[in-house]
Design an enzyme around this catalytic site. Structure first.
Site, mmCIF file in Angstrom:
data_model
loop_
_atom_site.group_PDB
_atom_site.id
_atom_site.type_symbol
_atom_site.label_atom_id
_atom_site.label_comp_id
_atom_site.label_asym_id
_atom_site.label_seq_id
_atom_site.Cartn_x
_atom_site.Cartn_y
_atom_site.Cartn_z
ATOM 1 N N HIS A 1 30.376 97.869 17.855
ATOM 2 C CA HIS A 1 31.592 97.473 17.146
ATOM 3 C C HIS A 1 31.400 96.031 16.678
ATOM 4 O O HIS A 1 30.662 95.252 17.299
ATOM 5 C CB HIS A 1 32.808 97.539 18.063
ATOM 6 C CG HIS A 1 33.223 98.929 18.418
ATOM 7 N ND1 HIS A 1 34.519 99.244 18.724
ATOM 8 C CD2 HIS A 1 32.521 100.087 18.513
ATOM 9 C CE1 HIS A 1 34.608 100.531 19.002
ATOM 10 N NE2 HIS A 1 33.400 101.065 18.878
ATOM 11 N N GLU B 1 33.204 93.433 16.954
ATOM 12 C CA GLU B 1 33.560 92.434 17.955
ATOM 13 C C GLU B 1 32.458 92.253 18.992
ATOM 14 O O GLU B 1 32.105 91.133 19.352
ATOM 15 C CB GLU B 1 34.861 92.828 18.677
ATOM 16 C CG GLU B 1 36.065 92.982 17.793
ATOM 17 C CD GLU B 1 36.293 94.414 17.320
ATOM 18 O OE1 GLU B 1 35.337 95.077 16.855
ATOM 19 O OE2 GLU B 1 37.449 94.879 17.396
ATOM 20 N N CYS C 1 36.769 96.628 23.184
ATOM 21 C CA CYS C 1 36.664 95.280 22.629
ATOM 22 C C CYS C 1 37.696 94.335 23.241
ATOM 23 O O CYS C 1 37.398 93.161 23.473
ATOM 24 C CB CYS C 1 36.771 95.333 21.109
ATOM 25 S SG CYS C 1 35.361 96.198 20.362
ATOM 26 N N CYS D 1 39.872 97.837 19.714
ATOM 27 C CA CYS D 1 39.993 98.974 20.626
ATOM 28 C C CYS D 1 39.988 98.462 22.073
ATOM 29 O O CYS D 1 39.785 97.275 22.334
ATOM 30 C CB CYS D 1 38.842 99.953 20.396
ATOM 31 S SG CYS D 1 37.237 99.352 20.982
#
Length: 151
Positions: free
Chosen positions: A53, A55, A86, A83
Protein backbone atom coordinates in the site's frame (compact mmCIF):
# COMPACT_ATOMS: atom_id res chain seq x y z
CA UNK A 1 -3.78 27.27 -0.86
CA UNK A 2 -2.95 25.83 2.56
CA UNK A 3 0.18 23.87 3.46
CA UNK A 4 -1.92 20.73 3.81
CA UNK A 5 -3.40 21.22 0.34
CA UNK A 6 0.05 21.72 -1.19
CA UNK A 7 1.35 18.48 0.28
CA UNK A 8 -1.86 16.67 -0.67
CA UNK A 9 -1.26 17.79 -4.27
CA UNK A 10 2.06 15.94 -4.07
CA UNK A 11 0.26 12.85 -2.78
CA UNK A 12 -2.18 13.20 -5.69
CA UNK A 13 0.77 13.12 -8.11
CA UNK A 14 1.67 9.76 -6.59
CA UNK A 15 -1.94 8.60 -6.95
CA UNK A 16 -1.81 9.56 -10.64
CA UNK A 17 1.37 7.48 -11.01
CA UNK A 18 -0.52 4.52 -9.55
CA UNK A 19 -3.40 5.15 -11.96
CA UNK A 20 -0.98 4.99 -14.91
CA UNK A 21 0.21 1.57 -13.67
CA UNK A 22 -3.37 0.26 -13.36
CA UNK A 23 -3.08 0.35 -9.57
CA UNK A 24 -5.81 1.74 -7.36
CA UNK A 25 -4.84 5.43 -7.37
CA UNK A 26 -3.76 6.08 -3.82
CA UNK A 27 -0.71 8.21 -3.14
CA UNK A 28 1.19 9.16 -0.01
CA UNK A 29 3.83 11.65 1.04
CA UNK A 30 5.55 11.97 4.41
CA UNK A 31 6.68 15.40 5.56
CA UNK A 32 9.14 16.43 8.25
CA UNK A 33 9.96 20.08 9.00
CA UNK A 34 8.11 21.21 5.88
CA UNK A 35 10.04 18.89 3.52
CA UNK A 36 8.91 15.69 1.82
CA UNK A 37 11.14 12.87 3.06
CA UNK A 38 9.26 9.96 1.44
CA UNK A 39 6.63 9.39 -1.22
CA UNK A 40 4.94 6.42 -2.79
CA UNK A 41 1.81 5.03 -4.40
CA UNK A 42 0.03 1.70 -4.40
CA UNK A 43 2.01 -1.13 -5.96
CA UNK A 44 0.01 -4.13 -4.76
CA UNK A 45 -0.93 -5.37 -8.24
CA UNK A 46 2.45 -4.64 -9.84
CA UNK A 47 4.39 -6.48 -7.15
CA UNK A 48 1.69 -8.99 -6.18
CA UNK A 49 2.40 -8.10 -2.56
CA UNK A 50 -0.54 -7.36 -0.27
CA UNK A 51 1.67 -5.13 1.90
CA UNK A 52 2.52 -2.69 -0.88
CA UNK A 53 0.00 0.00 0.00
CA UNK A 54 1.19 3.58 -0.60
CA UNK A 55 1.39 4.26 3.13
CA UNK A 56 3.44 1.17 4.01
CA UNK A 57 5.95 1.78 1.23
CA UNK A 58 6.31 5.47 2.17
CA UNK A 59 6.66 4.64 5.88
CA UNK A 60 9.41 2.17 5.06
CA UNK A 61 11.23 4.82 2.99
CA UNK A 62 10.86 7.43 5.76
CA UNK A 63 12.24 5.01 8.37
CA UNK A 64 15.24 4.35 6.12
CA UNK A 65 15.77 8.07 5.50
CA UNK A 66 15.66 8.92 9.21
CA UNK A 67 17.26 5.65 10.36
CA UNK A 68 14.46 5.34 12.89
CA UNK A 69 11.05 3.73 13.22
CA UNK A 70 9.86 6.73 15.23
CA UNK A 71 8.25 9.22 12.89
CA UNK A 72 6.75 11.38 15.63
CA UNK A 73 7.89 14.65 14.06
CA UNK A 74 6.34 13.72 10.72
CA UNK A 75 3.00 14.23 9.01
CA UNK A 76 1.59 11.65 6.60
CA UNK A 77 -0.62 12.70 3.68
CA UNK A 78 -2.75 10.05 1.98
CA UNK A 79 -5.23 10.56 -0.85
CA UNK A 80 -7.73 8.10 0.67
CA UNK A 81 -8.62 7.18 4.23
CA UNK A 82 -6.13 4.46 5.26
CA UNK A 83 -7.13 0.84 5.78
CA UNK A 84 -6.75 -0.94 9.12
CA UNK A 85 -3.28 -2.29 8.29
CA UNK A 86 -2.03 1.18 7.42
CA UNK A 87 -3.71 2.78 10.46
CA UNK A 88 -1.83 0.33 12.67
CA UNK A 89 1.46 1.24 11.01
CA UNK A 90 0.71 4.97 11.23
CA UNK A 91 -0.09 4.73 14.94
CA UNK A 92 2.90 2.47 15.66
CA UNK A 93 5.26 4.86 13.85
CA UNK A 94 3.94 7.66 16.09
CA UNK A 95 3.10 10.15 13.36
CA UNK A 96 2.23 13.61 14.55
CA UNK A 97 -0.58 14.08 12.03
CA UNK A 98 -2.51 12.04 9.48
CA UNK A 99 -4.05 14.09 6.68
CA UNK A 100 -6.22 12.32 4.12
CA UNK A 101 -8.72 12.93 1.33
CA UNK A 102 -12.09 11.14 1.18
CA UNK A 103 -13.29 8.43 3.50
CA UNK A 104 -13.08 4.86 2.26
CA UNK A 105 -16.64 3.55 2.39
CA UNK A 106 -15.40 -0.05 2.77
CA UNK A 107 -14.24 0.62 6.32
CA UNK A 108 -15.82 1.90 9.47
CA UNK A 109 -15.11 5.49 10.27
CA UNK A 110 -11.48 6.20 11.09
CA UNK A 111 -12.68 8.31 14.01
CA UNK A 112 -14.29 5.25 15.59
CA UNK A 113 -11.19 3.12 14.98
CA UNK A 114 -8.89 5.74 16.48
CA UNK A 115 -11.21 6.27 19.44
CA UNK A 116 -11.72 2.59 20.24
CA UNK A 117 -8.92 0.44 18.87
CA UNK A 118 -6.04 2.87 19.31
CA UNK A 119 -7.12 4.51 22.58
CA UNK A 120 -4.59 2.47 24.56
CA UNK A 121 -1.61 3.53 22.45
CA UNK A 122 0.77 5.86 24.26
CA UNK A 123 0.85 8.14 21.24
CA UNK A 124 -2.22 9.70 19.66
CA UNK A 125 -2.27 10.80 16.02
CA UNK A 126 -4.01 14.04 15.09
CA UNK A 127 -6.35 13.36 12.15
CA UNK A 128 -7.30 15.89 9.46
CA UNK A 129 -9.86 14.42 7.02
CA UNK A 130 -11.26 15.61 3.68
CA UNK A 131 -8.26 17.56 2.32
CA UNK A 132 -8.68 17.85 -1.48
CA UNK A 133 -11.38 15.22 -1.12
CA UNK A 134 -13.02 15.98 -4.48
CA UNK A 135 -9.80 15.72 -6.49
CA UNK A 136 -8.96 12.35 -4.98
CA UNK A 137 -12.51 11.08 -5.29
CA UNK A 138 -12.65 12.10 -8.96
CA UNK A 139 -9.42 10.19 -9.68
CA UNK A 140 -10.73 7.08 -7.91
CA UNK A 141 -14.06 7.22 -9.76
CA UNK A 142 -12.25 7.62 -13.08
CA UNK A 143 -10.07 4.60 -12.31
CA UNK A 144 -12.99 2.33 -11.43
CA UNK A 145 -14.98 3.56 -14.45
CA UNK A 146 -11.97 2.63 -16.63
CA UNK A 147 -11.87 -0.84 -15.04
CA UNK A 148 -15.58 -1.41 -15.63
CA UNK A 149 -15.22 -0.35 -19.28
CA UNK A 150 -12.40 -2.89 -19.79
CA UNK A 151 -14.65 -5.72 -18.60
Amino acid sequence: MTKDELFMLEALKEAEAAYEKDEIPVGCVIVKNGEIIARSHNLKESTQNVLHHAEIIAINKACQTLNSWRLDDCDIYVTLEPCLMCIGAIASARFKRLIYGPRDIKYESLDKILAEYLKNFNHQVEVVPNVLEKESDDLLKSFFRKLRNKS
